[in-house]
Design a protein around this motif. Structure first.
Motif, mmCIF file in Angstrom:
data_model
loop_
_atom_site.group_PDB
_atom_site.id
_atom_site.type_symbol
_atom_site.label_atom_id
_atom_site.label_comp_id
_atom_site.label_asym_id
_atom_site.label_seq_id
_atom_site.Cartn_x
_atom_site.Cartn_y
_atom_site.Cartn_z
ATOM 1 N N LYS A 184 0.852 -1.403 0.098
ATOM 2 C CA LYS A 184 -0.070 0.065 -0.099
ATOM 3 C C LYS A 184 0.972 1.402 0.035
ATOM 4 C CE LYS A 184 -3.950 -2.089 2.389
ATOM 5 N NZ LYS A 184 -4.871 -2.069 3.772
ATOM 6 N N LEU A 185 1.874 1.260 0.920
ATOM 7 C CA LEU A 185 2.862 2.303 0.786
ATOM 8 C C LEU A 185 3.445 2.465 -0.704
ATOM 9 C CD1 LEU A 185 4.195 4.663 2.385
ATOM 10 C CD2 LEU A 185 5.968 3.031 2.957
ATOM 11 N N THR A 186 3.890 1.445 -1.257
ATOM 12 C CA THR A 186 4.385 1.622 -2.626
ATOM 13 C C THR A 186 3.510 2.212 -3.543
ATOM 14 O OG1 THR A 186 5.456 -0.640 -2.374
ATOM 15 C CG2 THR A 186 5.190 0.393 -4.635
ATOM 16 N N TRP A 187 1.967 2.000 -3.383
ATOM 17 C CA TRP A 187 0.887 2.492 -4.324
ATOM 18 C C TRP A 187 0.902 4.018 -3.871
ATOM 19 C CZ3 TRP A 187 -1.479 2.475 -8.684
ATOM 20 C CH2 TRP A 187 -2.797 3.174 -8.696
ATOM 21 N N SER A 188 1.129 4.305 -2.738
ATOM 22 C CA SER A 188 1.117 5.827 -2.341
ATOM 23 C C SER A 188 2.309 6.367 -3.083
ATOM 24 C CB SER A 188 1.220 5.847 -1.064
ATOM 25 O OG SER A 188 0.078 5.251 -0.360
ATOM 26 N N PHE A 189 3.244 6.020 -2.991
ATOM 27 C CA PHE A 189 4.676 6.461 -3.737
ATOM 28 C C PHE A 189 4.594 6.658 -5.035
ATOM 29 C CE2 PHE A 189 7.050 5.883 0.317
ATOM 30 C CZ PHE A 189 7.442 7.214 0.559
ATOM 31 N N PHE A 190 3.698 5.314 -5.602
ATOM 32 C CA PHE A 190 3.673 5.218 -7.237
ATOM 33 C C PHE A 190 2.819 6.406 -7.804
ATOM 34 C CE2 PHE A 190 0.957 4.070 -10.612
ATOM 35 C CZ PHE A 190 2.160 3.748 -11.554
ATOM 36 N N LYS A 191 1.804 6.772 -7.030
ATOM 37 C CA LYS A 191 0.995 7.940 -7.368
ATOM 38 C C LYS A 191 1.724 9.227 -7.397
ATOM 39 C CE LYS A 191 -2.329 6.894 -4.529
ATOM 40 N NZ LYS A 191 -3.446 6.868 -3.835
ATOM 41 N N GLN A 192 2.573 9.276 -6.262
ATOM 42 C CA GLN A 192 3.502 10.449 -6.156
ATOM 43 C C GLN A 192 4.329 10.582 -7.084
ATOM 44 O OE1 GLN A 192 6.739 11.067 -2.922
ATOM 45 N NE2 GLN A 192 4.839 11.834 -1.846
ATOM 46 N N SER A 193 5.101 9.501 -7.575
ATOM 47 C CA SER A 193 6.270 9.347 -8.470
ATOM 48 C C SER A 193 5.850 9.775 -9.796
ATOM 49 C CB SER A 193 6.894 7.983 -8.191
ATOM 50 O OG SER A 193 5.875 7.025 -9.123
ATOM 51 N N PHE A 194 4.609 9.249 -10.194
ATOM 52 C CA PHE A 194 4.045 9.826 -11.408
ATOM 53 C C PHE A 194 4.127 11.390 -11.709
ATOM 54 C CE2 PHE A 194 0.766 10.700 -14.459
ATOM 55 C CZ PHE A 194 1.270 9.655 -15.715
ATOM 56 N N LEU A 195 3.691 11.790 -10.708
ATOM 57 C CA LEU A 195 3.677 13.296 -10.552
ATOM 58 C C LEU A 195 5.106 13.819 -10.350
ATOM 59 C CD1 LEU A 195 0.411 13.611 -8.174
ATOM 60 C CD2 LEU A 195 0.331 13.998 -10.654
ATOM 61 N N LYS A 196 5.552 13.332 -9.398
ATOM 62 C CA LYS A 196 7.232 13.741 -9.636
ATOM 63 C C LYS A 196 8.014 13.860 -10.879
ATOM 64 C CE LYS A 196 11.465 13.396 -6.683
ATOM 65 N NZ LYS A 196 12.003 12.855 -5.749
ATOM 66 N N GLN A 197 7.631 12.962 -11.500
ATOM 67 C CA GLN A 197 8.266 12.615 -12.875
ATOM 68 C C GLN A 197 7.903 13.670 -13.789
ATOM 69 O OE1 GLN A 197 10.465 10.992 -14.045
ATOM 70 N NE2 GLN A 197 10.652 10.503 -16.092
ATOM 71 N N ILE A 198 6.815 14.114 -13.707
ATOM 72 C CA ILE A 198 6.350 15.248 -14.755
ATOM 73 C C ILE A 198 7.064 16.576 -14.337
ATOM 74 C CG2 ILE A 198 4.267 16.672 -15.368
ATOM 75 C CD1 ILE A 198 2.554 14.268 -14.861
ATOM 76 N N LEU A 199 7.160 16.756 -12.901
ATOM 77 C CA LEU A 199 7.678 17.831 -12.455
ATOM 78 C C LEU A 199 9.261 17.802 -12.816
ATOM 79 C CD1 LEU A 199 6.298 18.233 -9.131
ATOM 80 C CD2 LEU A 199 5.953 19.784 -11.024
ATOM 81 N N THR A 200 9.995 16.634 -12.554
ATOM 82 C CA THR A 200 11.503 16.379 -12.899
ATOM 83 C C THR A 200 11.705 16.312 -14.456
ATOM 84 O OG1 THR A 200 11.429 14.796 -11.042
ATOM 85 C CG2 THR A 200 13.476 15.049 -12.572
ATOM 86 N N GLU A 201 11.070 15.917 -15.306
ATOM 87 C CA GLU A 201 11.125 16.169 -16.762
ATOM 88 C C GLU A 201 10.182 16.828 -17.493
ATOM 89 O OE1 GLU A 201 13.839 14.561 -17.914
ATOM 90 O OE2 GLU A 201 14.364 12.672 -16.817
ATOM 91 N N GLY A 202 9.569 17.723 -16.748
ATOM 92 C CA GLY A 202 8.526 18.414 -17.567
ATOM 93 C C GLY A 202 8.891 19.278 -18.671
ATOM 94 N N GLU A 203 10.041 19.733 -18.844
ATOM 95 C CA GLU A 203 10.350 20.535 -19.918
ATOM 96 C C GLU A 203 10.703 19.541 -21.111
ATOM 97 O OE1 GLU A 203 14.304 20.106 -17.635
ATOM 98 O OE2 GLU A 203 12.156 20.345 -17.272
#
Length: 540
Positions: free
Chosen positions: A241-260
């Protein structure tokens, strides 16, 4: 393991990772400078932006959440059989993401001109295959990080990077007509070396006397494969469940990290040539950030996650551990702040010279210097955000992680909108401005969390963000002197005048470093005792 021992191992890991990243950045720096003489900027743009984005997206979405969850502290020793089973899910997840992303990259995105950039479609498939191949080593990587095998990562990634660079250079010189095949094969060689090194190490380590002395939880190579013991569940569902929480967060973090890169790739706001120039400047500007700040963030996330029990407030933690965490956090904030300020000050006056030396007029003319000046200011925000977020993500409960996902969603949407609008207004500089705005908001959120976390304790680690007045004065004088020097000596007057400009900067930098040594004594002691392995060996 005691918190002091964890700190010692995490500091050693950070030190080795910094050395590793230095080598990576230097090799990549030299490789890019070399390939610029043999391939077009359009080809560089496709490789470094589009194909690298495919690779990083696939790898990040497949493994980032598992890494964060499996390295998090819970107050009890993990069931490594269940952890291994959970980590092997990264492989089918990678295949699924790879299939989806390859379809997007081939059918939904603009295909480059095959005359100028040949072999695009096979290259997409090969980069995706390289990413999936790297996931084969994921359970071993987490095991190595959790048990602080500091040399394994250094050796594995060093050998892989050297092999990649050698192959790229040989093929660029001998067979430039192969185009994207060159970089695709080099990426496959890189991930292949990583997998071989990790499996080779654990084949030798498991069952050895060293493993028995360290009470390593696995006994044989078969324990690295998914299996079930007795009637216990295949995976720890709390961890899942913690992995799923981080997965939702990692998807958004990837957009911020590689957004440009997503904006460039999907919205076509820059040509492939302009993308190549932007990526080269971006890599040059972030070189210090990547080989100093990123290893510190990765290594001390392990420290914070092992020492703190996730989800407990400061009063419920062991006070001895909290004291060490607060001291380390304060010193880390001061360290990255000082480095970031130095980069910002000296980056402004030496951007044009650096680009001219690196890539000639191709980079130093046009928007290149302006891009690098803006990026040198962005590095300061990158530095602070890396340390604050590594603490926050280690301390948050699962419910807090889920709530933060909403914040990340808002930041992702605003970032994409700002990137699109600012790029139409200011070109590549718009990407950097959008990054600065969003990074500032992320830092603000983390600072509020840290302040509240330590509010009911006697420790105030955010004091690390307050440099001494003497240091600020030295930086201000350096900024004025180097800016005047650039106007007088750089960059059209020949090498003698450029050397004068470099000498002025060297003198100013020496003055700033002396000021740090005299005024930031706590920081200097932290660096000596925790981040310099040779110094620590002498002490022991």
């Amino acid at each position: 393991m005691k918190s002091q021992d964890v700190l010692k191992d995490a500091s050693t890991l950070a030190s080795y990772n910094v050395l590793l990243q230095v080598m990576f950045r230097v090799l990549t720096f030299l490789l890019n400078a070399f390939t610029l003489r043999f391939v077009s900027k359009e080809l560089i743009g496709v490789v470094n932006v589009r194909l690298t984005l495919l690779y990083s997206t696939l790898v990040f979405l497949s493994r980032e959440a598992f890494r964060k969850a499996c390295l998090s502290g819970s107050g009890t020793d993990p069931n490594w059989r269940q952890v291994i089973n959970l980590l092997w899910l990264t492989l089918p997840l990678g295949v699924l993401w790879g299939s989806l992303l390859v379809c997007v990259w081939l059918w939904l995105l603009e295909v480059p001109d095959p005359q100028a950039i040949p072999h695009y479609s096979p290259a997409v498939g090969l980069f995706a295959l390289a990413a999936v191949q790297e996931l084969l080593a994921e359970p071993l990587w987490v095991l190595a990080q959790a048990h602080l095998f500091v040399r394994l990562k250094v050796v594995a990634e060093s050998l892989a990077m050297i092999a990649k660079c050698v192959l790229t250079v040989v093929l660029v010189v001998s067979a430039p007509q192969w185009g994207l095949y060159i970089f695709s094969m080099a990426q496959l060689v890189y991930t292949g070396f990583l997998v071989l090194c990790y499996f080779g190490y654990f084949l030798h380590f498991l069952g050895s006397g060293e493993a028995q002395r360290k009470a390593f939880p696995l006994r044989c190579i078969g324990d690295l494969l998914p299996s079930r013991v007795n009637e216990e569940p295949w995976v720890d569902w709390t961890l899942a469940k913690l992995t799923w929480s981080f997965f939702k967060q990692s998807f958004l973090k990837q957009i911020l990290t590689e957004g440009e890169r997503y904006v460039m790739t999907f919205l076509n706001v820059l040509s492939f040539g302009d993308q190549g120039i932007y990526d080269i400047v971006n890599n040059l500007g972030s070189m210090v950030a990547r080989f100093i700040f990123l290893p510190i963030e990765e290594s001390f996330y392990v420290f914070f996650a092992k020492v703190l029990v996730r989800g407990r407030d400061v009063k419920s933690q062991k006070q001895e551990d909290v004291a060490i965490v607060a001291e380390v956090l304060e010193s880390l904030l001061k360290l990255v702040l000082v480095i970031g300020l130095i980069i910002t000050v000296f980056g402004y006056a030496y951007s044009e010279l650096a680009l001219d030396i690196y890539g000639g007029s191709l980079l130093s003319s046009g928007t290149g210097p302006s891009l690098l000046r803006c990026f040198s200011s962005y590095v300061l925000l990158l530095a602070i955000n890396g340390v604050t977020e590594c603490f926050v993500f280690a301390a948050m409960s699962q419910e807090e992680v889920d709530r933060y996902n909403l914040v990340m969603l808002a930041l992702s949407v605003s970032f994409l909108f700002l990137s699109y609008m600012l790029t139409w207004w200011a070109g590549g500089i718009g990407f950097i401005l959008a990054n600065c705005l969003n990074m500032g908001l992320r830092i603000l959120h983390s600072l509020v969390y840290i302040h509240r976390y330590f509010q009911q304790s006697p420790w105030t680690p955010l004091r690390g963000l307050q440099p001494s007045p003497a240091l600020l004065l030295a930086l201000a004088l350096s900024a004025a002197l180097t800016t005047l020097s650039e106007g007088a000596f750089c960059c059209d007057g020949g090498w003698m005048l450029r050397l004068v400009h470099i000498a002025v900067g060297a003198g100013c930098l020496l003055g700033v470093l002396v000021t740090v040594l005299l005024t930031e004594t706590q920081l200097v002691q932290f660096v000596q005792t925790q981040l310099l392995p040779r110094y620590r060996k002498k002490q022991t």
